[in-house]
Write a protein that holds these residues in place. Structure first.
Motif, PDB file in Angstrom:
ATOM      1  N   SER A  10       0.963  -1.321  -0.191  1.00  0.00           N
ATOM      2  CA  SER A  10       0.270   0.233   0.011  1.00  0.00           C
ATOM      3  C   SER A  10       1.405   1.125  -0.225  1.00  0.00           C
ATOM      4  N   ARG A  11       1.975   1.401   0.574  1.00  0.00           N
ATOM      5  CA  ARG A  11       3.054   2.196   0.435  1.00  0.00           C
ATOM      6  C   ARG A  11       3.995   2.371  -0.455  1.00  0.00           C
ATOM      7  N   GLY A  12       3.628   2.006  -1.755  1.00  0.00           N
ATOM      8  CA  GLY A  12       4.265   1.515  -3.013  1.00  0.00           C
ATOM      9  C   GLY A  12       5.709   0.512  -3.011  1.00  0.00           C
ATOM     10  N   ILE A  13       5.496  -0.417  -2.223  1.00  0.00           N
ATOM     11  CA  ILE A  13       7.045  -0.992  -2.272  1.00  0.00           C
ATOM     12  C   ILE A  13       6.450  -2.776  -2.676  1.00  0.00           C
ATOM     13  N   ASN A  14       7.466  -3.508  -3.558  1.00  0.00           N
ATOM     14  CA  ASN A  14       7.268  -3.950  -3.605  1.00  0.00           C
ATOM     15  C   ASN A  14       7.509  -5.270  -3.215  1.00  0.00           C
ATOM     16  N   VAL A  15       7.174  -6.149  -2.429  1.00  0.00           N
ATOM     17  CA  VAL A  15       7.990  -7.263  -1.654  1.00  0.00           C
ATOM     18  C   VAL A  15       7.422  -8.213  -2.152  1.00  0.00           C
ATOM     19  N   ASN A  16       8.295  -9.838  -1.874  1.00  0.00           N
ATOM     20  CA  ASN A  16       8.228 -11.281  -1.814  1.00  0.00           C
ATOM     21  C   ASN A  16       8.393 -11.664  -0.982  1.00  0.00           C
ATOM     22  N   VAL A  17       7.950 -13.108  -0.485  1.00  0.00           N
ATOM     23  CA  VAL A  17       8.175 -14.253   0.147  1.00  0.00           C
ATOM     24  C   VAL A  17       8.888 -15.736  -0.814  1.00  0.00           C
ATOM     25  N   HIS A  18       9.862 -16.086  -0.140  1.00  0.00           N
ATOM     26  CA  HIS A  18      10.686 -17.039  -0.991  1.00  0.00           C
ATOM     27  C   HIS A  18      10.777 -17.998   0.394  1.00  0.00           C
ATOM     28  N   PHE A  19      10.550 -18.998   0.196  1.00  0.00           N
ATOM     29  CA  PHE A  19       9.683 -19.810  -1.325  1.00  0.00           C
ATOM     30  C   PHE A  19       8.187 -20.163   0.353  1.00  0.00           C
ATOM     31  N   ILE A  20       7.496 -20.616  -0.770  1.00  0.00           N
ATOM     32  CA  ILE A  20       5.680 -21.090  -0.147  1.00  0.00           C
ATOM     33  C   ILE A  20       6.498 -22.344  -0.438  1.00  0.00           C
ATOM     34  N   PRO A  21       6.865 -22.825   1.283  1.00  0.00           N
ATOM     35  CA  PRO A  21       7.622 -24.941   1.109  1.00  0.00           C
ATOM     36  C   PRO A  21       6.540 -24.957   0.300  1.00  0.00           C
ATOM     37  N   MET A  22       7.481 -26.334  -0.716  1.00  0.00           N
ATOM     38  CA  MET A  22       6.402 -27.469  -1.730  1.00  0.00           C
ATOM     39  C   MET A  22       5.742 -27.856  -1.190  1.00  0.00           C
ATOM     40  N   PRO A  23       5.801 -28.725  -0.398  1.00  0.00           N
ATOM     41  CA  PRO A  23       4.490 -29.153   0.493  1.00  0.00           C
ATOM     42  C   PRO A  23       2.899 -28.732   0.609  1.00  0.00           C
ATOM     43  N   MET A  24       3.241 -27.326   0.561  1.00  0.00           N
ATOM     44  CA  MET A  24       2.581 -25.946   0.698  1.00  0.00           C
ATOM     45  C   MET A  24       1.661 -26.042  -0.634  1.00  0.00           C
ATOM     46  N   LEU A  25       1.958 -25.885  -1.203  1.00  0.00           N
ATOM     47  CA  LEU A  25       0.871 -26.295  -3.055  1.00  0.00           C
ATOM     48  C   LEU A  25      -0.032 -27.218  -3.553  1.00  0.00           C
ATOM     49  N   SER A  26      -0.319 -26.997  -4.469  1.00  0.00           N
ATOM     50  CA  SER A  26      -1.570 -27.832  -4.352  1.00  0.00           C
ATOM     51  C   SER A  26      -0.985 -29.015  -5.213  1.00  0.00           C
ATOM     52  N   TYR A  27      -0.354 -29.094  -6.069  1.00  0.00           N
ATOM     53  CA  TYR A  27       0.520 -30.160  -6.656  1.00  0.00           C
ATOM     54  C   TYR A  27       1.107 -31.519  -6.097  1.00  0.00           C
TER      55      TYR A  27
END
Length: 413
Positions: free
Chosen positions: A336-353
């Motif tokens: 909301s303050r114009g700062i683009n961030v990310n997350v590394h990583f979503i652990p693979m066991p949390m992903l649907s596949y």
């Protein structure tokens, strides 16, 4: 202020290299790819370097090169990007996921516990640019008791005589281990040159070979160049030289070669890397640490220790005593303050596949713990002091708002 997360570094030298490629009218694999491979050899101290069109395709090719197939197991950390495991699945083999250490790298003890007679390889992941504990991992795979479990089934496996160690170095070009390039600590190191990486070719990657002396690394390089071009004995550049059109297909290869138009971008960047681009990344990381270290909620990332130094690809901010939901709200505030961030990583066991094929995040508690409190802050050469200060101020404000002025934000005395 609007701060992107990770824009590519494009200066006049990059533009000039790309224009040179276009003006010479050779845009697929040719002299620029070869020049980039030579620069990578100088940077990494490796014995051979093969440029390809992505990290993923390079990993698939090297697993196939080693004969990885259905029924085999390859050990990987649960905390990594999906490509690490997908490359194994594309070969028909099984990714065996293990947990990580607090520094975000794969836990050597968990590796040792996961090895079976089906284990053919380990893919260790240098998260955020920090090398894994390669001496510990190498000690495990060279342990006589572990070697007794190794069941070679191909010529390459018989020649190596042990588990293959691959470094997923997508984040770590330029990282060091005991003051040497970290790439030399694995049998095979694979870099990514995706658009957000320290060095980019828009899309691309490079396989570095540091195989033991029982292998001829030059011979393997020549084989892999053919492997990356459908098993064809001549590439398009060689065929273009006069009456040199005749070629042969001598095995079932892949089509994953890097074109010159992409290599030109990376060629310009790598020539600036050690003296310009990497020091600027390090400088920004040090600024973040200096400005945040006074807060007891700040978990200082390991950027350098007695044996390892990061490539400063990411700045993995972690915040003590917050939940995943808290973290997400802080991210929303920063955006909301114009700062683009990310997350590394979503652990693979949390992903649907991966959940659908039986992996459960409950089996990897530290992977979840680190993920739930991590925010990757912008870090790239073009970032200004003003922007860094703005990011830090808003991180503090975001944590403060979420904590509602609780003891979480007490200043360390």
């Amino acid at each position: 202020m609007n701060i992107p997360f990770s824009p590519p570094f494009i200066d006049q030298s990059v533009i000039d290299q790309v224009l040179d490629t276009l003006q010479n009218k050779w845009i697929t694999s040719g002299p620029k790819v070869k020049a980039l491979e030579l620069e990578i050899l100088k940077l990494t101290g490796s014995k051979a370097a093969v440029c390809v069109n992505s990290w993923t395709s390079g990993a698939i090719m090297m697993l196939k090169w080693f004969g990885i197939k259905e029924g085999d197991e390859v050990i990987v950390p649960a905390y990594t990007y999906c490509a690490t495991a997908l490359s194994i699945l594309h070969c028909g083999a099984t990714p065996v996921m293990v947990d990580i250490l607090d520094d975000l790298t794969i836990d050597p003890l968990k590796i040792k516990q996961a090895i079976t007679s089906k284990t053919k390889a380990i893919i260790a992941v240098d998260i955020a640019g920090l090398p894994c504990h390669y001496e510990a991992i190498n000690s495990i795979i060279k342990d006589p008791d572990i070697n007794q479990l190794f069941n070679p089934e191909t010529d390459k496996q018989n020649l190596l005589g042990r588990i293959l160690l691959i470094s997923d170095a997508a984040h770590s070009i330029g990282a060091t281990y005991r003051n040497l390039p970290a790439a030399v600590k694995s049998d095979i190191t694979i870099f990514s040159f995706h658009a957000v990486k320290n060095i980019t070719t828009a899309e691309g990657g490079c396989i570095c070979l540091n195989l033991p002396e029982v292998f001829d690394n030059t011979e393997e390089y020549n084989f892999l160049k053919m492997f990356s071009l459908n098993g064809q004995t001549k590439d398009a550049f060689a065929k273009s030289m006069g009456a040199n059109w005749r070629y042969d297909i001598i095995f079932k290869g892949l089509k994953i070669n890097m074109p010159d138009i992409c290599a030109a971008i990376g060629l310009a960047q790598i020539r600036l890397y050690n003296d310009h681009l990497l020091p600027l990344r390090k400088k920004i990381a040090m600024k973040y640490c200096h400005k945040l270290k006074m807060f007891n909620w700040f978990i200082h990332p390991i950027l350098k220790d007695k044996t390892r130094e990061s490539s400063y690809h990411l700045f993995p901010l972690r915040i003590k005593n917050i939940t995943e939901a808290d973290r997400d709200q802080i991210i929303d505030f920063l955006v909301s303050r114009g700062i683009n961030v990310n997350v590394h990583f979503i652990p693979m066991p949390m992903l649907s596949y991966f959940k659908s094929i039986g992996y459960k995040i409950e089996d990897y508690p530290n992977s979840y713990k680190q993920y739930a409190c991590e925010i990757s802050l912008p870090i790239y050469p073009q970032l200004t002091d003003e922007e860094v200060n703005y990011i830090v101020e808003n991180v503090i404000d975001g944590v403060n708002i979420k904590a509602n002025k609780s003891k979480l934000l007490e200043v360390v005395s």
